[in-house]
Motif scaffolding. Sequence first.
Motif, PDB file in Angstrom:
ATOM      1  N   GLY A 284       0.872  -1.168   0.000  1.00  0.00           N
ATOM      2  CA  GLY A 284       0.000   0.000   0.000  1.00  0.00           C
ATOM      3  C   GLY A 284       0.907   1.215   0.000  1.00  0.00           C
ATOM      4  O   GLY A 284       2.135   1.084   0.141  1.00  0.00           O
ATOM      5  N   ASN A 285       0.302   2.394  -0.150  1.00  0.00           N
ATOM      6  CA  ASN A 285       1.121   3.600  -0.358  1.00  0.00           C
ATOM      7  C   ASN A 285       2.110   3.888   0.776  1.00  0.00           C
ATOM      8  O   ASN A 285       3.151   4.492   0.560  1.00  0.00           O
ATOM      9  N   LYS A 286       1.811   3.445   2.008  1.00  0.00           N
ATOM     10  CA  LYS A 286       2.698   3.768   3.124  1.00  0.00           C
ATOM     11  C   LYS A 286       4.078   3.126   2.944  1.00  0.00           C
ATOM     12  O   LYS A 286       5.076   3.625   3.474  1.00  0.00           O
TER      13      LYS A 286
ATOM     14  N   ARG B 195       5.957   2.984   0.284  1.00  0.00           N
ATOM     15  CA  ARG B 195       6.887   3.868  -0.444  1.00  0.00           C
ATOM     16  C   ARG B 195       7.435   4.970   0.472  1.00  0.00           C
ATOM     17  O   ARG B 195       8.603   5.340   0.407  1.00  0.00           O
ATOM     18  N   LYS B 196       6.579   5.519   1.322  1.00  0.00           N
ATOM     19  CA  LYS B 196       7.025   6.595   2.225  1.00  0.00           C
ATOM     20  C   LYS B 196       7.995   6.048   3.266  1.00  0.00           C
ATOM     21  O   LYS B 196       9.000   6.679   3.600  1.00  0.00           O
ATOM     22  N   LEU B 197       7.673   4.848   3.765  1.00  0.00           N
ATOM     23  CA  LEU B 197       8.504   4.264   4.819  1.00  0.00           C
ATOM     24  C   LEU B 197       9.900   3.911   4.317  1.00  0.00           C
ATOM     25  O   LEU B 197      10.850   3.877   5.107  1.00  0.00           O
TER      26      LEU B 197
ATOM     27  N   GLY C  49       2.785   9.039   7.466  1.00  0.00           N
ATOM     28  CA  GLY C  49       4.139   9.140   6.883  1.00  0.00           C
ATOM     29  C   GLY C  49       4.289  10.351   5.982  1.00  0.00           C
ATOM     30  O   GLY C  49       5.152  10.389   5.102  1.00  0.00           O
ATOM     31  N   SER C  50       3.426  11.358   6.219  1.00  0.00           N
ATOM     32  CA  SER C  50       3.390  12.489   5.293  1.00  0.00           C
ATOM     33  C   SER C  50       4.165  13.700   5.799  1.00  0.00           C
ATOM     34  O   SER C  50       3.621  14.575   6.460  1.00  0.00           O
ATOM     35  N   ASN C  51       5.437  13.723   5.485  1.00  0.00           N
ATOM     36  CA  ASN C  51       6.235  14.941   5.601  1.00  0.00           C
ATOM     37  C   ASN C  51       7.099  14.979   4.337  1.00  0.00           C
ATOM     38  O   ASN C  51       6.860  14.195   3.404  1.00  0.00           O
TER      39      ASN C  51
ATOM     40  N   GLY D 215       0.627  12.976   1.695  1.00  0.00           N
ATOM     41  CA  GLY D 215       1.961  12.624   1.203  1.00  0.00           C
ATOM     42  C   GLY D 215       1.932  11.986  -0.171  1.00  0.00           C
ATOM     43  O   GLY D 215       2.857  12.188  -0.978  1.00  0.00           O
ATOM     44  N   THR D 216       0.884  11.246  -0.453  1.00  0.00           N
ATOM     45  CA  THR D 216       0.778  10.575  -1.748  1.00  0.00           C
ATOM     46  C   THR D 216       0.475  11.595  -2.841  1.00  0.00           C
ATOM     47  O   THR D 216       1.205  11.709  -3.831  1.00  0.00           O
ATOM     48  N   HIS D 217      -0.591  12.357  -2.652  1.00  0.00           N
ATOM     49  CA  HIS D 217      -0.997  13.369  -3.622  1.00  0.00           C
ATOM     50  C   HIS D 217       0.092  14.438  -3.797  1.00  0.00           C
ATOM     51  O   HIS D 217       0.527  14.728  -4.915  1.00  0.00           O
TER      52      HIS D 217
ATOM     53  N   VAL E 286     -12.280   2.181   3.639  1.00  0.00           N
ATOM     54  CA  VAL E 286     -11.943   3.482   4.236  1.00  0.00           C
ATOM     55  C   VAL E 286     -11.362   4.452   3.193  1.00  0.00           C
ATOM     56  O   VAL E 286     -11.664   5.645   3.203  1.00  0.00           O
ATOM     57  N   TYR E 287     -10.529   3.925   2.311  1.00  0.00           N
ATOM     58  CA  TYR E 287      -9.816   4.773   1.346  1.00  0.00           C
ATOM     59  C   TYR E 287     -10.184   4.456  -0.103  1.00  0.00           C
ATOM     60  O   TYR E 287     -10.923   5.187  -0.740  1.00  0.00           O
ATOM     61  N   THR E 288      -9.624   3.351  -0.620  1.00  0.00           N
ATOM     62  CA  THR E 288      -9.694   3.144  -2.073  1.00  0.00           C
ATOM     63  C   THR E 288     -11.115   2.918  -2.595  1.00  0.00           C
ATOM     64  O   THR E 288     -11.394   3.231  -3.749  1.00  0.00           O
ATOM     65  N   GLY E 289     -12.010   2.382  -1.739  1.00  0.00           N
ATOM     66  CA  GLY E 289     -13.404   2.238  -2.170  1.00  0.00           C
ATOM     67  C   GLY E 289     -14.022   3.601  -2.427  1.00  0.00           C
ATOM     68  O   GLY E 289     -14.718   3.823  -3.425  1.00  0.00           O
TER      69      GLY E 289
HETATM   70  C1  LIG Z   1      -3.173   6.348   3.919  1.00  0.00           C
HETATM   71  C2  LIG Z   1      -3.958   5.850   2.753  1.00  0.00           C
HETATM   72  C3  LIG Z   1      -4.380   6.723   1.715  1.00  0.00           C
HETATM   73  C4  LIG Z   1      -4.176   8.204   1.777  1.00  0.00           C
HETATM   74  O1  LIG Z   1      -2.863   8.559   1.463  1.00  0.00           O
HETATM   75  P1  LIG Z   1      -2.233   9.889   2.101  1.00  0.00           P
HETATM   76  O2  LIG Z   1      -0.838   9.886   1.644  1.00  0.00           O
HETATM   77  O3  LIG Z   1      -2.395   9.787   3.575  1.00  0.00           O
HETATM   78  O4  LIG Z   1      -2.988  11.054   1.555  1.00  0.00           O
HETATM   79  C5  LIG Z   1      -5.031   6.172   0.625  1.00  0.00           C
HETATM   80  N1  LIG Z   1      -5.279   4.850   0.553  1.00  0.00           N
HETATM   81  C6  LIG Z   1      -4.918   3.993   1.529  1.00  0.00           C
HETATM   82  C7  LIG Z   1      -5.269   2.559   1.394  1.00  0.00           C
HETATM   83  C8  LIG Z   1      -4.239   4.462   2.654  1.00  0.00           C
HETATM   84  O5  LIG Z   1      -3.896   3.591   3.634  1.00  0.00           O
END
Ligand SMILES: *Cc1c(COP(=O)(O)O)cnc(C)c1O
Length: 345
Positions: A54-56, A58-60, A165-167, A203-205, A295-298
Amino acid sequence: MDLSRFPRRRYTQGATPLEFLPHFTKALRATCLEGKSPNVWIKRDDMLGLTPGGNKTRKLEFLVADALAKGADTLITCGAPQSNHCRATLSASIKEGMKCRFVIEERLPHSYREDASGNNFLFRLMGVEAITVVPAGTNMLEAMQKVAGDLAKEGRKGYIVPGGGSNAIGGLGYVACAQELQQQFFEQGVQIDKIVVGSGSSGTHGGLLAGFLGNHIHIPIIGIGVSRDPADQDPLVHQEAQAVADLLGLGITVPREAVVSHGDWWRPKYSVPNQAMVEAVQMLARTEAILLDPVYTGKIMAGLIGLARKGVFGKDENVLFIHTGGASSLHAYEAEVLGLKELSA
Ligand SMILES: *Cc1c(COP(=O)(O)O)cnc(C)c1O
């Protein structure tokens, strides 16, 4: 752009797939205005490394490298009760032989249950060292600093990973993703017209936007808010993109108009299911066997579907959905995503 000057750990082998979604595209077309339906592509960042990706992740890669450079032995981070970010941080700590502690914010009262399924279950299975549960509105940085202080008293060294992880350092992960995409567009001969990405802690956007600017990629990025309307979300994303651009030494001011998000799909609240999310989760599972999360991708895919039905995309435009992961929370919402509960639109 040279990212090799930034310390990085690797948690994924190679690039995540960039794929066309033929059956989903066809199903979506059947519900759109004539001649206004896009071709939908997906970037499988749900297949990144760690448990699961998941996106975290890449940040980690950049954040944990920084923690190790600073001599830390414990990662401290924060999130909501079903936090993917906490789970990914715990996973990274295990890979590095470190310990991990969380501060969990109960954004809804009593929403943290120790025996809950999904990510909560994984926290316990992978053996988080300690969890501090705090009420909504708590100053999370202060709460994490307190954990770091407790560790220091024992002669240990904690490293605080900010929420999501968004800085600037974490955002480098999505600069790396921008470069990976650029290479894939070239190698696969794909021309993408628009990108749809989730917008939460930003952090992703913001990282993707900074990466696009730095690499002169001119594809518009459409953010879908998961917890805020554009008036609150866009300044956060802009600030993040600028911080990443500054860390990269790009010497640019991020144009305010390059930050675009939509707030129509996150209600009634962050993490609380709605009907459009259920439709999106079911549609992608049933047309492509790809799992989204509640929570997110849906909600983010519900945004793509909603924009397509509004006629926002041109005929046969290639729209790329960034799949940011999250499916490990699905099991905490089984009845909702199966449509067995009454939900708001
Ligand atoms: C954290 C998260 C996001 C949001 O990404 P941000 O970098 O926090 O804006 C989107 N999708 C999933 C599944 C996430 O866990």
